[in-house]
Design a protein around this motif. Structure first.
Motif, mmCIF file in Angstrom:
data_model
loop_
_atom_site.group_PDB
_atom_site.id
_atom_site.type_symbol
_atom_site.label_atom_id
_atom_site.label_comp_id
_atom_site.label_asym_id
_atom_site.label_seq_id
_atom_site.Cartn_x
_atom_site.Cartn_y
_atom_site.Cartn_z
ATOM 1 N N ALA A 454 0.865 -1.089 -0.116
ATOM 2 C CA ALA A 454 0.160 0.008 0.200
ATOM 3 C C ALA A 454 0.686 1.229 0.172
ATOM 4 N N PHE A 455 0.418 2.202 -0.821
ATOM 5 C CA PHE A 455 1.166 3.750 -0.889
ATOM 6 C C PHE A 455 0.429 4.488 -0.064
ATOM 7 N N ALA A 456 1.264 5.374 0.408
ATOM 8 C CA ALA A 456 0.962 6.396 1.507
ATOM 9 C C ALA A 456 -0.351 7.223 0.719
ATOM 10 N N GLN A 457 -0.377 7.496 -0.455
ATOM 11 C CA GLN A 457 -1.470 8.345 -1.213
ATOM 12 C C GLN A 457 -1.456 7.680 -2.581
ATOM 13 N N PRO A 458 -2.404 7.811 -3.273
ATOM 14 C CA PRO A 458 -2.776 7.017 -4.441
ATOM 15 C C PRO A 458 -2.001 8.064 -5.588
ATOM 16 N N GLU A 459 -1.626 9.158 -5.522
ATOM 17 C CA GLU A 459 -0.977 9.892 -6.324
ATOM 18 C C GLU A 459 -0.065 10.947 -6.007
ATOM 19 N N TYR A 460 1.010 10.743 -6.848
ATOM 20 C CA TYR A 460 2.237 11.888 -6.223
ATOM 21 C C TYR A 460 2.521 12.982 -7.554
ATOM 22 N N THR A 461 2.675 14.182 -7.224
ATOM 23 C CA THR A 461 3.010 15.161 -8.034
ATOM 24 C C THR A 461 4.482 15.632 -8.085
ATOM 25 N N VAL A 462 5.284 15.385 -8.944
ATOM 26 C CA VAL A 462 6.711 15.708 -9.158
ATOM 27 C C VAL A 462 7.080 16.826 -9.990
ATOM 28 N N PHE A 463 7.993 17.790 -9.814
ATOM 29 C CA PHE A 463 8.304 18.871 -10.559
ATOM 30 C C PHE A 463 9.831 18.723 -10.759
ATOM 31 N N VAL A 464 10.105 18.698 -12.330
ATOM 32 C CA VAL A 464 11.503 18.343 -12.785
ATOM 33 C C VAL A 464 11.794 19.427 -13.754
ATOM 34 N N LYS A 465 12.943 19.979 -13.517
ATOM 35 C CA LYS A 465 13.452 21.006 -14.636
ATOM 36 C C LYS A 465 13.980 20.303 -15.779
ATOM 37 N N GLU A 466 13.707 20.978 -17.077
ATOM 38 C CA GLU A 466 13.994 20.432 -18.093
ATOM 39 C C GLU A 466 15.592 20.401 -18.518
ATOM 40 N N ASN A 467 16.118 19.614 -19.165
ATOM 41 C CA ASN A 467 17.464 19.526 -19.448
ATOM 42 C C ASN A 467 18.325 18.879 -18.422
ATOM 43 N N ASN A 468 17.501 17.956 -17.779
ATOM 44 C CA ASN A 468 18.199 17.426 -16.545
ATOM 45 C C ASN A 468 19.299 16.201 -17.106
ATOM 46 N N PRO A 469 20.177 16.093 -16.325
ATOM 47 C CA PRO A 469 21.121 14.876 -16.794
ATOM 48 C C PRO A 469 20.700 13.435 -16.893
ATOM 49 N N PRO A 470 21.113 12.870 -17.961
ATOM 50 C CA PRO A 470 20.677 11.377 -17.782
ATOM 51 C C PRO A 470 20.887 10.451 -16.750
ATOM 52 N N GLY A 471 19.662 9.841 -16.402
ATOM 53 C CA GLY A 471 19.981 8.907 -14.967
ATOM 54 C C GLY A 471 19.576 9.861 -13.753
ATOM 55 N N SER A 472 19.098 10.980 -13.792
ATOM 56 C CA SER A 472 18.971 11.739 -12.515
ATOM 57 C C SER A 472 17.710 11.273 -11.718
ATOM 58 N N HIS A 473 17.842 10.975 -10.428
ATOM 59 C CA HIS A 473 17.033 10.509 -9.744
ATOM 60 C C HIS A 473 15.972 11.599 -9.523
ATOM 61 N N ILE A 474 14.700 11.523 -9.766
ATOM 62 C CA ILE A 474 13.605 12.488 -9.826
ATOM 63 C C ILE A 474 12.689 12.250 -8.688
#
Length: 801
Positions: A454-474
């Motif tokens: 069970a997850f703590a909530q059914p949905e999460y919202t994540v904000f990521v800047k563009e041009n991130n390095p490949p393999g970045s932990h988001i």
């Protein structure tokens, strides 16, 4: 037999005494009264005041009083009426004994003048005493060889009364061997005696019980009795004989040493030494009995001297011999059966076996967990054992057979609530006091895979800047499984789908164990603003259980695109704007316009225009609108102005850092009327197009404000619902942007014809519009009112080109 007489010298003497007493009283002048003994309190005796010649009124003034010789409290005078009455109990026998005469002498005195009167109160005898013999039981011993006619003297009875009440007669109960003989003289009976009528035979009747009754002459008659016990003595010609051939007794086990078990008694009809009996166990008695019991040889007491255990032996059979001391000795035998009674001296025994552990939490009700057997070496109620269970839930005991129980499941188990139960089985017998034994059973509850991650909530919202390095932990997703061990080991995976023409796994990946979500390639806000996907969490149980969580990844814009100039109008060269300007135009006349777009969005796409200073440092007659890009005259043109004007316009966005582009505008100053008609027509067409464009801009601004307002309300509601959720962290996660409907300068610039792409798990990409409030300080208002109101938004790519 009855002996009595009606008249005699004693009666005549009593009558003579009474006559003389009456004559004496009459001659002495004394007052004489009589009262029966045992009269009740208040009984009338006589009117003493009247008989003494005293008036009732003078009794108190003359201090009328009574003084008796000895017992003054027996009689009392009522001063109100002058009556003498009985004050307390009068017992003639206690007062005068056996004296024929019994009187109470009173002295009555009065004062003024002092006078003394003598009063005599006779106490009359009543028949209140029964005849009494010296002994209630008289024991006599007679040899059976005593000849008939022999007299055995006895002592007669006495009666405390006098006169007729003390005259006694005697009777003897009927028997075959004895008669009653009364010896008397003329005055009184001297003695009694028993006379033997026929020979005695001790073997036939060893003892005689006689009752002698004495009856007095009172009315009513009173009697007294004595028992005469005559024992016949014999020679030693009889063997001892037990009272019973079999003695049955009951003895409690664990009786202490010295406890009397039974008394055996044998009797011998003989006398003397021939009657003396010695008790003993038979010579062939077992050693076990001899070690546990003791027999007193004189009085036949059998007592305990060893440990008596019911569980060892329940019944003892003891052979006892009674032997007299005659020559030759004679003997008798009896059997003593000693039944041992059980005492509650053994604690119940508990045996737990066949444990089925651990117990699966989904085991059905009634599942047998353990088999329990109980036993108690005692018997009866002491050996009846009842088993109980504490605590009761979720188990119970079921009796399967005598002294056999099953520990079964009574209610559902839940490993997540309780992993282990400590139950106590108590076996208690029915003795008093009862004894008990306990046994502890540890029941381990085994986990089954009955809980999905069970997850703590059914949905999460994540904000990521563009041009991130490949393999970045988001982001990191985490699901909890309430099960244990393998059933609680959670692994994560992507729910694969297509994002446009590409697979989701080409954009992101999730670590199977840690749940960390990685961006596999740089994200481009201009290509993809929202990436929505699901992550699945699945445990390692059999069968495995799983659940999904939705991630909404918003790609935040970076200022990575410089402003791009739009191609000039008809007749212009590539990269430059060429316009013909009449020298006759006045100040504020728009002569040209620079158009530019920015592929970014928000502040990064908000463009401003600046006119670069002229090369010679001279003051230019033109200016450019800060946000409109329109080039207009600042004054009227004159002959001094150069015929060809080259203007450099700097186009700059509001990103950090800001990116720029430079537009070259070539203006040719011509005389009035020299402007080609084509140019006029072009100007007219341009003006018409610009008017239409302004209308479009107005509608666009209204649409932007409406959409932005709706977005603000939606985000405010979202924040209110998620305010209690834990913070979501990512490598490129900035703070939430603020959505507004207008900027500080009340103008907008839509910088480029394009489609905003929002990719989610449902449907194809769709157009969207995101507007952000500028972070720049408010621009000038007073000096650029017209420029702020003249907003140019180019939708040419959407409507045609």
């Amino acid at each position: 037999m009855v002996f009595s007489w009606r008249e005699g010298p004693g009666v005549r003497r009593l009558l003579l005494s009474l006559l003389l007493l009456a004559v004496w009283e009459a001659s002495s002048g004394q007052v004489h009264y009589s009262v029966p003994e045992e009269a009740k309190h208040g009984t009338f005796v006589g009117r003493i005041a009247q008989d003494l010649g005293l008036e009732l009124a003078e009794l108190v003034p003359r201090l009328f009083r009574v003084a008796s010789k000895g017992r003054g409290d027996l009689l009392e005078i009522n001063l109100q009426n002058g009556i003498l009455f009985v004050n307390s109990r009068i017992d003639r026998e206690e007062l005068c004994g056996r004296s024929l005469e019994c009187s109470i002498h009173l002295e009555v005195m009065v004062d003024r003048p002092l006078q003394v009167f003598h009063v005599e109160v006779e106490v009359r005898d009543i028949n209140d005493n029964q005849p009494v013999f010296p002994m209630s039981v008289k024991n006599l011993f007679i040899y059976e060889s005593r000849p008939p006619g022999s007299r055995i003297p006895l002592e007669g009875a006495t009666d405390a009364d006098i006169g007729v009440n003390s005259l006694l007669t005697y009777t003897l109960n009927s028997n075959d061997y004895f008669t009653l003989d009364v010896k008397r003289n003329d005055e009184e009976i001297k003695s009694l005696g028993l006379v033997l009528k026929k020979p005695l035979n001790r073997e036939d009747t060893p003892e005689h019980q006689l009752i002698i009754t004495a009856v007095d002459g009172g009315k009513p008659e009173l009697t007294g009795t004595t028992q005469v016990k005559i024992t016949i003595l014999d020679v030693n010609d009889n063997a001892p004989e037990f009272e019973r051939t079999v003695y049955k007794v009951k003895l409690l086990e664990n009786a202490p040493n010295g406890t009397l078990a039974v008394i055996v008694n044998a009797s011998d009809l003989d006398e003397g030494i021939n009657k003396d009996i010695v008790y003993s166990f038979n010579t062939d008695m077992s050693a076990d009995i001899l070690s546990k019991f003791h027999l007193d040889p004189v009085n036949g007491y059998i007592s305990v001297k060893g440990n008596i255990d019911f569980e060892e032996t329940k019944l003892y059979e003891i052979q006892v011999e009674a032997r007299d001391k005659g020559i030759p000795p004679m003997a008798d035998h009896c059997t003593v059966l000693v039944e041992i009674l059980d005492a509650n001296d053994n604690i119940p025994e508990l045996v737990i076996k066949s444990l089925s552990l651990p117990v699966l939490e989904d085991a059905p009700l009634g599942t047998v967990i353990a088999l329990i057997s109980v036993s108690d070496r005692d018997s009866g109620a002491n050996g009846q054992v009842i088993c109980t269970l504490t605590p009761h839930a979720p188990f119970k005991l079921v009796s399967t057979f005598k002294n056999y129980y099953s520990l079964v499941l009574d209610s559902a188990l839940d490993h997540e609530s309780m992993t282990n139960y400590e139950v106590v089985v108590t076996a208690r017998d029915g003795g008093s006091p009862s004894l008990s034994a306990t046994a502890r059973v540890s029941v381990e509850v085994a986990d089954v895979n009955d809980n999905a991650p069970a997850f703590a909530q059914p949905e999460y919202t994540v904000f990521v800047k563009e041009n991130n390095p490949p393999g970045s932990h988001i982001f990191t997703v985490s699901a909890r499984d309430a099960d244990a061990q393998e059933n609680a080991r959670v692994s994560y995976s992507l729910v694969e789908r297509r994002v446009g023409e590409r697979a989701l796994s080409s954009y992101v990946s999730v670590h199977a164990e840690s749940g960390k979500v990685y961006a596999l390639q740089p994200l481009d806000h201009e290509e993809l603003e929202l990436l929505q996907f699901q992550v699945s969490a699945r445990d390692a149980g059999v069968p495995p259980l799983g659940s999904n969580v939705t991630l909404q990844v918003f790609v935040l814009d970076e200022n990575d695109n410089a402003p791009a100039l739009l191609p000039p109008g008809a007749g212009g060269g590539a990269g430059a704007v060429s316009e013909l300007v009449s020298r006759s135009v006045g100040a504020g006349h728009v002569v040209a316009k620079v158009r530019a777009v920015d592929a970014d969005s928000g502040y990064n796409a908000w463009l401003s225009f600046e006119l670069q200073p002229a090369a010679g440092g001279g003051r230019s007659p033109f200016r450019v609108g800060l946000y409109t890009g329109e080039i207009s005259t600042t004054r009227a043109l004159d002959e001094a102005d150069a015929p060809r004007q080259r203007l450099l316009v700097l186009v700059k966005d509001h990103g950090e850092p800001a990116l720029t582009a430079t537009a070259t505008v070539l203006l040719s100053l011509v005389e009035s009327g020299q402007a080609p008609k084509a140019s006029s027509r072009a100007s007219v067409g341009s003006a018409s197009a610009e008017t239409a464009l302004v209308d479009v801009n107005v509608y666009l601004i209204i649409a932007i404000c409406a959409v932005s307002s709706l977005l603000v309300l939606t985000l405010l509601l979202y924040v209110a619902l998620r305010c209690s959720a834990p913070p979501i962290e990512g490598v490129f996660g900035p703070g939430k942007p603020t959505l507004v409907c207008s900027s500080a300068v009340e103008s907008w610039s839509y910088s480029k014809q394009r489609r905003q792409k929002v990719c989610s798990g449902e449907g194809p990409p769709k157009a969207d519009l995101m507007a952000f409030s500028p972070s720049l300080p408010p621009g000038p208002v007073n000096g650029h009112i017209e420029e702020q109101l003249d907003v140019d938004v180019d939708f040419s790519s959407k409507i045609g080109t």
